[in-house]
Design an enzyme around this catalytic site. Structure first.
Site, PDB file in Angstrom:
ATOM      1  N   ASN B  98       0.703  -1.289  -0.119  1.00 25.93           N
ATOM      2  CA  ASN B  98      -0.069  -0.059  -0.004  1.00 25.93           C
ATOM      3  C   ASN B  98       0.968   1.373  -0.211  1.00 25.93           C
ATOM      4  O   ASN B  98       0.580   2.329  -0.338  1.00 25.93           O
ATOM      5  CB  ASN B  98      -0.930  -0.166   1.235  1.00 25.93           C
ATOM      6  CG  ASN B  98      -2.247  -0.772   0.769  1.00 25.93           C
ATOM      7  OD1 ASN B  98      -2.277  -0.950  -0.213  1.00 25.93           O
ATOM      8  ND2 ASN B  98      -3.197  -0.979   1.711  1.00 25.93           N
ATOM      9  N   HIS B 339      -0.845  -7.792   5.609  1.00 25.96           N
ATOM     10  CA  HIS B 339       0.498  -7.232   5.574  1.00 25.96           C
ATOM     11  C   HIS B 339       0.835  -5.953   4.667  1.00 25.96           C
ATOM     12  O   HIS B 339       1.543  -5.614   3.967  1.00 25.96           O
ATOM     13  CB  HIS B 339       1.683  -8.303   4.839  1.00 25.96           C
ATOM     14  CG  HIS B 339       1.585  -9.625   5.633  1.00 25.96           C
ATOM     15  ND1 HIS B 339       0.708 -10.826   5.153  1.00 25.96           N
ATOM     16  CD2 HIS B 339       2.133 -10.170   6.587  1.00 25.96           C
ATOM     17  CE1 HIS B 339       0.909 -11.717   5.872  1.00 25.96           C
ATOM     18  NE2 HIS B 339       1.701 -11.512   6.734  1.00 25.96           N
ATOM     19  N   CYS B 340      -0.516  -5.189   4.872  1.00 23.90           N
ATOM     20  CA  CYS B 340      -0.565  -3.903   4.082  1.00 23.90           C
ATOM     21  C   CYS B 340      -0.526  -4.047   2.487  1.00 23.90           C
ATOM     22  O   CYS B 340      -0.036  -3.056   1.872  1.00 23.90           O
ATOM     23  CB  CYS B 340       0.473  -2.790   4.580  1.00 23.90           C
ATOM     24  SG  CYS B 340       0.269  -2.293   6.182  1.00 23.90           S
ATOM     25  N   ALA B 341      -0.834  -5.402   2.253  1.00 25.62           N
ATOM     26  CA  ALA B 341      -0.674  -5.391   0.731  1.00 25.62           C
ATOM     27  C   ALA B 341      -1.960  -6.335   0.131  1.00 25.62           C
ATOM     28  O   ALA B 341      -1.484  -7.259  -0.608  1.00 25.62           O
ATOM     29  CB  ALA B 341       0.629  -6.045   0.637  1.00 25.62           C
TER      30      ALA B 341
END
Lengths: 75, 386
Positions: B98, B339-341
């Protein structure tokens, strides 16, 4: 002839870069506050023996250090 | 206690990092660039040590083209928000964090077009997948070097070559690789490299930056933050010279002192040694986890093609519960979830449930990997708290 010359640079990082390059070549470079009458680009300048001006300039240009100019330091 | 969260933040740090931070706090303390007294100059020397070390590590000749920010995210924002103007087009990949996608989505709302080149189910891709999205108005290609979810390494050199051929700027998010994977700005055809200090560089949090290739014209990239630099003080306009242009405001010298020490440590220890050790650990993890019934390892499953990041799922068990049990019952720390993804997890087929991520570091031992595998095996056999 003046005893010292001053290398004027644009940023303090340039001053540190110059000091490092010159000291690695065993030159007596010393950082000093830029004499106000010589400029205001950067608060620090590099003082060198005036007799080494040309050698210093060549070393700094080869290393890629951006310098404004080198002027004699008249005290 | 076993720390397997190095892909978030590496820990422990080498002793020289603690010592450098302490030395700055105790013996230096001043801010760099602002005054010309000895302590201010010493602070600038510390910052320059960090610049020189990072430049050396990524194959740059000019340390002045390493600029520091407080993390990779800020460096990425600096480039995306500075370079992309309405009417421009940018291409990214289906494996991004992100840190890249959120600023791009923000810019999309302001009239910047964004294309996402798809990746395979293991996170890999060929440069050709990007080429098909190139348009006349494409200004930037931005890609991560390695995935923070499963370690997949993207072919940055080939993507960079493609970008050069089309005259497009290439930004690499190297948060997961600098210090843990070979990288050379020039040979890898990278114009701009965003890095972080607190992961594989083994430095403190709050450090990171942007490495700028010699041929990239910084006049085309405005500063994200303007303000005092200690230079050109008579002017109210942000100076255009490096590194001051992108370093307004008092920097995190305490952090940079630690970073200078950690990167020098890495150079002396040898990144190649670390890569070799981490490959051993990665292989052990992939094989050991893959042998457990009900466990699915996500990503390439090949230590030659990924960093030391191994993600997995366990049939019928929530990853958050697995991570809790690993922490509470086995003293193993890892990161579960997305995982912010989220985009990367969609590519990998693990959205929205996510994965459990094990990310060992340079000081992790093989026996510790075996303990982690045994713990997952126990959870898979007996249930979360069995």
């Amino acid at each position: 002839m003046a005893e010292f010359a001053v290398i004027l640079v644009y940023t303090t990082t340039d001053a540190i870069f110059a000091e490092r390059v010159l000291r690695r070549a065993d030159l007596a470079a010393k950082l000093i506050p830029t004499p106000r009458h010589l400029g205001s680009d950067c608060g620090s300048a590099v003082r060198i023996p005036a007799s080494e001006s040309e050698r210093c300039e060549e070393l700094l240009r080869t290393a890629g250090v951006s310098l404004s100019r080198i002027v004699p330091l008249n005290t | 206690m076993l720390y397997l969260d190095h892909a978030s933040t590496s820990w422990p740090k080498p002793d020289c990092v603690h010592e450098a931070i302490l030395r700055y706090l105790r013996d230096v303390g001043a801010s760099p660039g602002r005054s010309a007294h000895r302590l201010s100059l010493e602070a600038e020397r510390i910052r320059f040590d960090a610049r020189e070390a990072v430049a050396e590590l990524v194959g740059m000749k000019d340390p002045m083209r390493v600029v520091f920010t407080c993390n990779a995210t800020t460096a990425i924002n600096l480039v995306l928000r500075g370079l992309l103007t309405p009417g421009c087009h940018a291409i990214t990949t289906g494996m991004e964090h992100n840190a890249v996608l959120r600023p791009l989505r923000t810019l999309e709302a302001k009239g910047i077009a964004v294309s996402i080149a798809g990746c395979r189910a293991d996170g890999s891709m060929d440069a050709a997948a990007i080429e098909q999205h190139i348009r006349p108005e494409t200004k930037l290609i931005v890609a991560n070097h390695a995935s923070n979810v499963c370690g997949t390494v993207l072919p940055v050199r080939e993507i960079g070559e493609l970008a050069r051929r089309h005259g497009i700027t290439f930004l690499v998010d190297a948060a997961q690789t600098v210090g843990a994977w070979p990288i050379d700005l020039h040979h890898d055809n990278i114009d701009l490299l965003a890095f972080t200090g607190h992961k594989a560089l083994l430095g403190p949090t709050g450090t990171g930056g942007l490495a700028i290739d010699d041929d990239f014209a910084v006049t085309s990239l405005p500063a994200l933050i303007s303000g005092g630099t200690g230079s050109r003080s008579e002017e109210e306009i942000q100076p255009d010279m490096l590194p001051d242009k992108y370093e307004a405001g008092t920097p995190n010298i305490m952090g940079l002192a630690g970073l200078a020490a950690s990167v020098r440590y890495l150079i002396e220890y040898g990144v190649d040694e670390i890569i070799e050790h981490e490959r051993l650990l990665t292989r052990r993890l992939i094989d050991g986890l893959g042998d457990i019934a009900g466990v699915r390892v996500v990503g390439p499953g090949d230590a030659q093609r990924q960093t030391a990041v191994v993600s997995f799922t366990v049939d019928g068990l929530a990853c958050s519960e697995i991570a809790r049990a690993l922490d509470e019952n086995h003293e193993i720390m890892c990161r579960p979830g997305l995982h912010c993804a989220p985009r990367a997890h969609r590519t990998l087929g693990t959205y929205p449930d996510g994965t459990v991520r094990f990310a060992p570091g340079p000081f992790t031992q093989e026996e510790e990997i075996d303990l982690a595998i045994e713990a997952v095996s126990s959870i898979a056999r007996r249930g979360i708290d069995g």
